[in-house]
Design an enzyme around this catalytic site. Structure first.
Site, PDB file in Angstrom:
ATOM      1  N   GLU A  68       0.835  -1.205   0.000  1.00  0.00           N
ATOM      2  CA  GLU A  68       0.000   0.000   0.000  1.00  0.00           C
ATOM      3  C   GLU A  68       0.874   1.261   0.000  1.00  0.00           C
ATOM      4  OE1 GLU A  68      -3.465   1.935   2.940  1.00  0.00           O
ATOM      5  OE2 GLU A  68      -2.239   0.239   3.615  1.00  0.00           O
ATOM      6  N   LYS A 107      -9.306   2.432  -2.333  1.00  0.00           N
ATOM      7  CA  LYS A 107      -9.546   1.819  -1.025  1.00  0.00           C
ATOM      8  C   LYS A 107     -10.899   2.251  -0.470  1.00  0.00           C
ATOM      9  CE  LYS A 107      -7.158   1.256   3.452  1.00  0.00           C
ATOM     10  NZ  LYS A 107      -5.935   1.655   4.198  1.00  0.00           N
ATOM     11  N   TYR A 142      -8.630   5.485  13.200  1.00  0.00           N
ATOM     12  CA  TYR A 142      -8.490   5.172  14.623  1.00  0.00           C
ATOM     13  C   TYR A 142      -7.019   4.883  14.888  1.00  0.00           C
ATOM     14  CZ  TYR A 142      -8.298   0.468  12.695  1.00  0.00           C
ATOM     15  OH  TYR A 142      -7.949  -0.639  11.948  1.00  0.00           O
ATOM     16  N   CYS A 171      -5.383  -3.189   2.438  1.00  0.00           N
ATOM     17  CA  CYS A 171      -5.221  -3.190   3.897  1.00  0.00           C
ATOM     18  C   CYS A 171      -6.534  -3.312   4.663  1.00  0.00           C
ATOM     19  CB  CYS A 171      -4.424  -1.969   4.333  1.00  0.00           C
ATOM     20  SG  CYS A 171      -3.519  -2.231   5.888  1.00  0.00           S
ATOM     21  N   LEU A 192      25.180   6.274  29.473  1.00  0.00           N
ATOM     22  CA  LEU A 192      25.179   4.905  29.987  1.00  0.00           C
ATOM     23  C   LEU A 192      25.367   4.964  31.496  1.00  0.00           C
ATOM     24  CD1 LEU A 192      25.044   1.938  29.025  1.00  0.00           C
ATOM     25  CD2 LEU A 192      27.545   1.953  29.015  1.00  0.00           C
ATOM     26  N   GLY A 203      22.606   1.162  34.586  1.00  0.00           N
ATOM     27  CA  GLY A 203      21.301   0.581  34.877  1.00  0.00           C
ATOM     28  C   GLY A 203      20.758  -0.207  33.701  1.00  0.00           C
ATOM     29  N   ASN A 219      16.527  16.708  39.664  1.00  0.00           N
ATOM     30  CA  ASN A 219      16.311  17.067  38.261  1.00  0.00           C
ATOM     31  C   ASN A 219      17.482  17.876  37.696  1.00  0.00           C
ATOM     32  OD1 ASN A 219      13.828  15.805  38.272  1.00  0.00           O
ATOM     33  ND2 ASN A 219      12.688  17.674  38.698  1.00  0.00           N
ATOM     34  N   GLU A 236       8.144   4.367  33.230  1.00  0.00           N
ATOM     35  CA  GLU A 236       8.577   5.649  33.778  1.00  0.00           C
ATOM     36  C   GLU A 236       7.861   6.814  33.107  1.00  0.00           C
ATOM     37  OE1 GLU A 236      13.136   4.064  34.659  1.00  0.00           O
ATOM     38  OE2 GLU A 236      12.712   5.374  32.944  1.00  0.00           O
ATOM     39  N   LYS A 257       4.394  16.133  30.128  1.00  0.00           N
ATOM     40  CA  LYS A 257       5.754  15.627  29.903  1.00  0.00           C
ATOM     41  C   LYS A 257       5.811  14.772  28.642  1.00  0.00           C
ATOM     42  CE  LYS A 257       7.876  15.299  34.497  1.00  0.00           C
ATOM     43  NZ  LYS A 257       8.543  14.379  35.438  1.00  0.00           N
TER      44      LYS A 257
END
Length: 556
Positions: A52, A125, A131, A161, A301, A304, A383, A412, A526
């Protein structure tokens, strides 16, 4: 197998599973012409089917509103037709609506049929998804009729599709005489998507009795990854001629005039579980970095688990020479973290640099000391460390032309356990849609394959208790519920739209559920400022989920 079909009366159809670049119609057309030549030379194919919107890449979004872009598409489509020669080509492209069409949107999401060097048919199509990650009603006019094209005596019905997910388009193609259904797809990956596709194709075969040739796009495009995995489903719903996952491929199938599958190409084994997700992530990293003109990446790095997984993904996607890892210790960084980070870089063959942040952190604290006099230390100072690291990493990104990868995971990001302009600073977020529990699972899976006899991720990184190391003796569990419970709540609320009552009824602690849900809602601001990241779930934080930043909604 190559050359002509073993049964001279059969029609050989090639499945061309390719990677495209959104907006680069010239390069996409070059790739199409190259694959057409291969299908002719290597397979003796009479027909070649592409995904497609191959010509534009998927999704082209508001490029479709530009007249100059549509003109480029038309020019390159004519070029493909000229190169087709005696082959028949079925390819996805946007097409303007005929002049006599009713008023409304001016283009359709089309499958173009080329034969003898000219366009002989088009299919528009009919089922336009609007959605999740799809916005097709913004751009396209809905098609109104089936399309059946006879090639060498075989009536081929064409769908695109979403059409195959709805009964009507495929049924009407069969009613119009189709004996085989060709479906052109740009179906993005999420976990377990293959099961859904095979189920839906089987349902359409039950409806019509027609075999299905399913051709899908492959490669990364911003948040989306297309996994390929094109296939042919026979009239008895057997899956054959399976093309590779997360890689380009060329397959074939021989079809009799009755629609029966009389021969087919070999099948690839498709990855599952953690291997499948890992492949999606490396594909997304590789294509995002390279298609945006970067030749390498840089990342912080920490020692963790999250940054360790991102480092390994980046090395597998781009090669160790194209990855720079940076340790940035502060007064709270343990020697264990420094040692583990150094060991991983050595194991992977990655260049590792160290930039201590203590002097910069102290300077910033000194600058703020007058205004902060008499106030207790809190998240502000935590921070400040993360933002110091973000500034240094962005400087390296700018100076050396390396894209900065962020290392935050979905757990997180959901609850705001991340710092704006700090660890969220960067160009791409590979594990943005990977919950913490899956981070651990992926790390353990990757460690099953050694690198030069060494573990890609040191065992201690996986086994130690996670910590942001932004204050003394800090642990994630000081601020967050256990990750297995946190991830269950996030999945229920974000991906499944469950209510607090639903989750409590399922056995989750009411107080914890309320707290986590509140954090998810409060931290939309955020997430809106986070870099794009790879989508692997049914609903990621990104184009899937569009919540207002300013909202009074509280589910309790």
């Amino acid at each position: 197998m190559s050359g002509l079909p073993s049964d001279a009366s059969a029609l050989r159809i090639a499945l061309a599973q390719i990677t495209t670049r959104v907006g680069d119609c010239v390069a996409n057309a070059d790739r199409v012409i190259e694959m057409m030549a291969r299908a002719r030379r290597e397979l003796g194919a009479r027909v070649v089917v592409f995904p497609e919107l191959t010509l534009t890449g998927y999704p082209p979004e508001d490029l479709l509103l530009r007249e100059d872009f549509l003109a480029q598409c038309e020019t390159q489509l004519a070029r493909i037709a000229e190169a087709a020669g005696d082959m028949a080509v079925v390819i996805g492209a946007p097409l303007r609506v005929p002049d006599d069409a009713p008023p409304g949107l001016a283009i359709t999401n089309a499958a173009v049929v080329i034969e003898q060097g000219r366009i002989v048919a088009r299919y528009d199509k009919r089922a336009l998804p609007n959605y999740g990650v799809f916005d097709e009603k913004r751009y396209f006019r809905k098609g109104r009729s089936a399309c059946v094209v006879p090639i060498d005596g075989v009536p081929l019905g064409i769908t695109i599709c979403e059409d195959i997910w709805e009964q009507r388009a495929v049924r009407e193609a069969a009613e119009a005489g189709a004996r085989v259904i060709l479906t052109l797809n740009a179906s993005p990956y999420h976990r377990h998507k293959t099961i859904d596709r095979e189920r839906v194709v089987a349902e359409r075969i039950d409806d019509t009795g027609c075999p299905v040739v399913y051709v899908n796009l492959v490669g990364g495009q911003d948040e989306l990854v297309f996994d390929g995995r094109s296939f042919v489903a026979t009239a008895d719903k057997t899956i054959v001629s399976k093309l590779p996952a997360f890689a380009e491929g060329l397959g074939w199938v021989d079809v009799a005039a009755s629609g029966a599958i009389v021969a087919h190409g070999a099948s690839h084994t498709w990855p599952e579980g953690e291997q499948e997700v890992y492949s999606a992530l490396t594909t997304g990293i590789r294509d995002y970095v390279r298609q945006n003109g970067f030749h390498g990446v840089v990342l912080g790095l920490s020692g963790g688990i999250d940054s360790a997984l991102v480092l390994t993904l980046a090395v597998d996607a781009l090669g160790a020479d194209n990855v720079l890892a940076v340790r940035m210790p502060s007064r709270y960084t343990s020697q264990m973290s420094l040692d583990d980070a150094a060991e991983q870089c050595q194991n992977l063959g990655v260049r590792c640099e160290t930039l201590p942040i203590e002097s910069v952190f102290e300077s910033l604290q000194s600058s703020l000391s007058g205004l902060f006099a008499g106030l207790e230390e809190d998240a502000t100072e935590e921070n400040l460390q993360a933002r110091t690291r973000g500034v240094l990493l962005m400087a390296l990104s700018n100076k050396f032309g390396r894209m900065l990868l962020t290392t935050g995971n979905k757990s997180e990001l959901a609850v705001g356990y991340a710092t704006l302009y700090g660890d969220m600073a960067g160009g791409f977020a590979p594990i943005k849609d990977v919950p913490k529990t899956l981070v651990y699972a992926l790390a353990r899976w990757r460690n099953q394959s050694l690198v030069a006899g060494r573990l890609p991720i040191p065992l201690r990184v996986i086994e130690r208790e996670p910590s942001a190391e932004l204050r003394a003796n800090q642990k994630d569990s000081d601020s967050l519920p256990p990750y297995d419970l946190l991830d269950r709540i996030i999945r229920a609320f974000v991906e499944e739209d469950q209510s607090v009552d639903d989750m409590v009824t399922a056995g989750m602690d009411q107080a914890i559920v309320r707290r986590v849900v509140r954090l998810i809602l409060l931290n939309e601001y955020k997430r809106r400022q986070a870099p794009p990241g790879i989508r692997i779930s049914r609903r990621a934080f990104g184009r899937d989920r569009r919540y207002p930043i300013t909202s009074g909604f509280r589910p309790e």
